[in-house]
Design a protein around this motif. Sequence first.
Motif, short mmCIF file in Angstrom:
data_model
loop_
_atom_site.label_atom_id
_atom_site.label_comp_id
_atom_site.label_asym_id
_atom_site.label_seq_id
_atom_site.Cartn_x
_atom_site.Cartn_y
_atom_site.Cartn_z
N UNK A 244 -28.50 35.40 -3.27
CA UNK A 244 -27.65 36.47 -2.70
C UNK A 244 -27.03 37.34 -3.78
N UNK A 245 -26.86 36.82 -5.00
CA UNK A 245 -26.23 37.59 -6.07
C UNK A 245 -27.20 37.94 -7.20
N UNK A 246 -28.49 37.76 -6.97
CA UNK A 246 -29.47 38.06 -8.02
C UNK A 246 -29.90 39.52 -7.94
N UNK A 247 -29.70 40.29 -9.01
CA UNK A 247 -30.11 41.69 -8.96
C UNK A 247 -31.63 41.82 -8.73
N UNK A 248 -31.99 42.81 -7.95
CA UNK A 248 -33.40 43.14 -7.67
C UNK A 248 -34.16 42.09 -6.87
N UNK A 249 -33.47 41.09 -6.35
CA UNK A 249 -34.16 40.11 -5.51
C UNK A 249 -34.38 40.73 -4.14
N UNK A 250 -35.58 40.56 -3.62
CA UNK A 250 -35.89 41.12 -2.30
C UNK A 250 -35.96 39.98 -1.28
N UNK A 251 -35.14 40.09 -0.25
CA UNK A 251 -35.09 39.06 0.78
C UNK A 251 -36.42 38.97 1.52
N UNK A 252 -36.80 37.75 1.88
CA UNK A 252 -38.07 37.54 2.56
C UNK A 252 -37.89 36.74 3.84
N UNK A 253 -38.86 36.82 4.68
CA UNK A 253 -38.86 36.00 5.89
C UNK A 253 -40.31 35.79 6.31
N UNK A 254 -40.51 34.82 7.18
CA UNK A 254 -41.87 34.55 7.63
C UNK A 254 -42.08 35.17 9.00
N UNK A 255 -43.22 35.76 9.15
CA UNK A 255 -43.57 36.38 10.42
C UNK A 255 -44.04 35.30 11.38
N UNK A 256 -43.24 35.06 12.43
CA UNK A 256 -43.57 33.98 13.36
C UNK A 256 -44.89 34.25 14.08
N UNK A 257 -45.10 35.52 14.42
CA UNK A 257 -46.33 35.88 15.15
C UNK A 257 -47.58 35.46 14.41
N UNK A 258 -47.61 35.75 13.09
CA UNK A 258 -48.81 35.43 12.32
C UNK A 258 -48.99 33.92 12.20
N UNK A 259 -47.85 33.18 12.10
CA UNK A 259 -47.95 31.72 12.01
C UNK A 259 -48.48 31.14 13.31
N UNK A 260 -48.00 31.70 14.42
CA UNK A 260 -48.43 31.22 15.74
C UNK A 260 -49.91 31.46 15.94
#
Lengths: 137, 129
Positions: free
Chosen positions: B30-46
């Motif tokens: 949360x405090x790292x400069x230039x870090x880009x938040x990610x998430x997993x696409x549930x649709x593709x996993x399903x």
Amino acid sequence: MSLFKVFDVAGTAMNAQSVRMNVTASNLANAGSVSGDADNVYRARHPVFASFGDTLAEQTGVSGVKLNGVIESNAPLQVHYRPDHPDADEDGNVYVSNVNTIEEMVNMMSASRSYQNNVEMINTTKDLLLQTLSLGR
Amino acid sequence: MKTNLFANHEQALKFRALRNQVLSSNIANADTPNYKARDIDFGSALEKAQGGALSITKTSDLHQSSWNTNRLGAQVKYRVPMQPTLDGNTVETDVEQAAFAENAVQYRATLAFLDGQIRTLRYALKGGD
């Protein structure tokens, strides 16, 4: 079991935040320290965070936090004219450290909140793991 | 009956564990400069879990099955931030916390489903009680 990686990730983050907390403590302790020599004045220090671990291309999306060293602030020093000060230079000036107390307080709160977030994360994941272990009992 | 016993819950559990990992990386950074938040696409996993369009057809037993580094073939994607930041970090802690909590509840739900299945099986094996 991929849930275990959360402990590593949160651990690196907690380590980074505690370094930040230490640096902030050092800055606050040295706020207002003076010297007659501009090169010897305490300058505010700031930790530099960077993420490490897997890249997005590897598709795991997991990365911890590492400390990329501590930098000294190059904000201008305050020059006070105090000829009676024992440390004053030949012009009667003393240099005051460039620590910004408000900035440091904000940093401290932010570090503390981030640390708490990581602790919560570990607790939640620990619960999930324990529940998984007792599956089918 | 045998193959469908745990239905997709096993895959779902893996998916939830993986997503937990990705979201924890976000909160940790949360405090790292230039870090880009990610998430997993549930649709593709399903889709992948259901043997979607992208699975490899094996014509020989020697062929390796399609195996992605995250084993689920789920796509990890960057999150689009709602507010810009000065340091290039796209983690919005409250959004991530909400997602983390939601994911934990879903994980527990999947565990409960699995638990129910196991209980049913034991009940049948013991002939009641």
